[in-house]
Scaffold this active site. Structure first.
Site, PDB file in Angstrom:
ATOM      1  N   ASP A  42      -4.217  27.427 126.039  1.00  0.00           N
ATOM      2  CA  ASP A  42      -2.828  27.667 125.680  1.00  0.00           C
ATOM      3  C   ASP A  42      -2.075  28.317 126.838  1.00  0.00           C
ATOM      4  OD1 ASP A  42      -0.790  27.730 123.512  1.00  0.00           O
ATOM      5  OD2 ASP A  42      -0.918  29.886 123.805  1.00  0.00           O
ATOM      6  N   GLU A  76      -2.507  23.366 128.602  1.00  0.00           N
ATOM      7  CA  GLU A  76      -1.116  23.171 128.223  1.00  0.00           C
ATOM      8  C   GLU A  76      -0.265  23.667 129.388  1.00  0.00           C
ATOM      9  OE1 GLU A  76       2.028  24.574 124.746  1.00  0.00           O
ATOM     10  OE2 GLU A  76       0.610  26.023 125.600  1.00  0.00           O
TER      11      GLU A  76
END
Length: 546
Positions: free
Chosen positions: A220, A280
């Site tokens: 993330d 990401e």
């Protein structure tokens, strides 16, 4: 194998883009189809209205039947509950709502029996404000834990002009008047990666889960972690471009030191065969995104261009071309994305109703033809639209931080419809209501109905995955993309075979020359006549060339 692109509208002789061939047989992740599971919304095993590991484990045969290669699970850790699990309290545990560590181990074992790999989500940019480190830092400004976050001394105004992605300033006060940084919600304080204890602890986390057999991690906010050490103002206000953050956010994102983190993490994964890291990376410049996938860094970084592109040939051709260009420069495969837990569902983005559904079906064939890996969000294989969630039921902090001006992401996180009963089979009969309300009309999208309908979106995905597995030209090999009016063509070649994916993005039927067999079409109305294929609007077809 190599992938080559001829940009939309280019003529022969203009510059192509290419990716060099790997020196050995491709690792699994280079062309894998990865199914994203939003755990809270996938399947409820214990009847509390919340998806969990037991529910997911029971549904693994469905994923095997569908034909995907791996599943990525959104965060399962103990959490403060402020941002759908992305505010972590303990990185080496499981939230009791979802199960425990033994449930993860059992899930991994069952998945391997079915030929599936399990990828976990890891959140290194920030913790929960309930994390023991942050609690210790709040209690004592001189505690060693305080250096693991970004604190600034008391003052009248925040230390700089940085903004939260969820709305409002990126700085909040502590009870003693200090400021702390949170680029997301106030309950998600950003970690200070310049403290070596942070890096050491995350490497222990990686090994903890890798030792339990997981096949890697989705990282993330992989473009975050480090911030400008002098806390200088950003040169512009918070206004990311369509495709991600750019120079206006130069002090908060994409600091050069972050690449050293991924080199360390890559070395950890290299100790465990066949594992991977996918990041990401929401940056406007795809060349910068691709740098995260250099050979000694993350194995992949997600390409969001298709996810954010309008339904038109120039936009889709540019999205494909720019991705192959950028990732080709570093010898990495592209990781294609058309849906996830942060974006409105494809059907709704592409116009809604029957038009949006037809376009989503065509986009699925395009996604699964492209060289590289494909990430499929749970429910997209059912053709789910964006759900309407009443304001009183919403839980996304974006909705609340924006004062209701932004709808938030709850509409793409509504639980999966498994059958056509009142509770759509998400929980056992007689169980609690789902954590987000499921629209009554979603019963018609249920897995149980679509498995019996050979023309359903679900069967289209299953057939496409089966054909992709049989034809090395799809998902691997060499690709060229071209446009002619409203028709987009991707020509894929591998192991001596060529398959074309042709998409009609216009409003009139298009005639496409065909020298081979139609393998699969995304919708009705496709027919062949005198060496040509009639392709209705918003339809895609795979053609195997002789």
């Amino acid at each position: 194998m190599s992938a080559r692109l001829v940009a939309a509208g280019t003529a022969a002789g203009q510059q192509p883009w290419s990716r060099p061939a790997p020196a050995q047989e491709q690792p699994w992740w280079r062309s894998a189809v990865v199914y994203q599971v939003y755990l809270r919304s996938f399947a409820d095993g214990n009847g509390d209205g919340i998806g969990d590991l037991a529910g997911l484990r029971a549904r693994l045969p469905y994923l095997s039947w569908l034909g995907v290669d791996a599943l990525w699970i959104n965060p399962h850790y103990p959490s403060g509950g402020a941002d759908g699990g992305y505010d972590v309290v303990d990185y080496r545990a499981v939230d009791p709502e979802y199960g425990d560590v033994s449930d993860v181990e059992a899930l991994v074992a069952d998945a391997r029996q079915l030929g599936l790999r399990v990828v976990l989500d890891v959140v290194p940019n920030h913790t929960s404000d309930r994390h023991p480190w942050f609690q210790a830092a709040l209690a004592d400004p001189d505690a060693p834990e305080a250096s693991r976050y970004h604190f600034a001394p008391p003052s009248e105004e925040p230390p700089n002009n940085w903004r939260s992605l969820f709305g409002g300033p990126a700085w909040s006060r502590t009870p003693d008047g200090r400021w702390y940084l949170h680029l997301f919600a106030p309950e998600q304080p950003d970690l200070n990666w310049r403290d070596p204890v942070v890096a050491e602890d995350f490497e222990r986390t990686l090994r903890f889960w890798l030792d339990r057999g997981v096949s890697g991690f989705r990282v993330d906010v992989a473009y975050g972690l480090y911030k400008d050490p002098e806390l200088r103002d950003n040169p512009g206000s918070y206004s990311p471009t369509l495709f991600g953050h750019g120079p206006e956010q130069a002090m908060t994102w994409n600091q050069p030191e972050v690449h050293d983190v991924w080199r360390r993490w890559r070395s950890v994964c290299d100790e465990y065969p066949d594992t991977m890291l996918v990041g990401e990376v929401c940056l406007a410049d795809l060349d910068e995104v691709a740098l995260y996938s250099r050979p000694d860094e993350l194995h992949q970084s997600l390409s969001f261009r298709l996810l954010k592109s309008r339904w038109e040939t120039p936009a889709f051709a540019e999205a494909i071309g720019s991705a192959l260009d950028a990732f080709g420069r570093v010898g990495a495969p592209v990781s294609w994305v058309l849906g996830n837990h942060d974006k409105d569902r494809m059907v709704s983005r592409f116009g809604g109703s029957e038009t949006g559904l037809a376009r989503a079906r065509a986009a699925a064939l395009l996604l699964l033809s492209l060289p590289g890996s494909a990430y499929v969000y749970a429910g997209d294989e059912l053709g789910l639209p964006q759900a309407h969630v009443p304001d009183e039921a919403k839980q996304d902090p974006i909705f609340f931080r924006s004062g209701g001006e932004r709808a938030g992401r709850d509409g793409c996180r509504v639980p999966m419809p498994w059958n056509a009963t009142a509770g759509v089979g998400f929980s056992p009969a007689g169980a609690a209501k789902p954590w987000l309300p499921v629209p009554a009309e979603w019963r018609r999208h249920a897995v149980s109905r679509q498995t019996r309908d050979s023309g359903s979106v679900l069967h289209l995905y299953r057939e496409a995955l089966a054909v992709r597995a049989e034809h090395p030209a799809l998902g691997t090999g060499e690709a060229t993309v071209s446009t002619r009016g409203d028709v987009l063509t991707v020509r894929c070649t591998g192991q001596g075979r060529t398959v074309r994916c042709v998409v009609n993005m216009g409003t009139d039927t298009a005639w496409v020359r065909s020298r081979g067999e139609v393998l699969l079409e995304s919708g009705p109305g496709v027919h062949t006549s005198a060496g040509s294929v009639a392709l209705p609007p918003d339809t895609a077809v795979w053609i195997a060339e002789d």
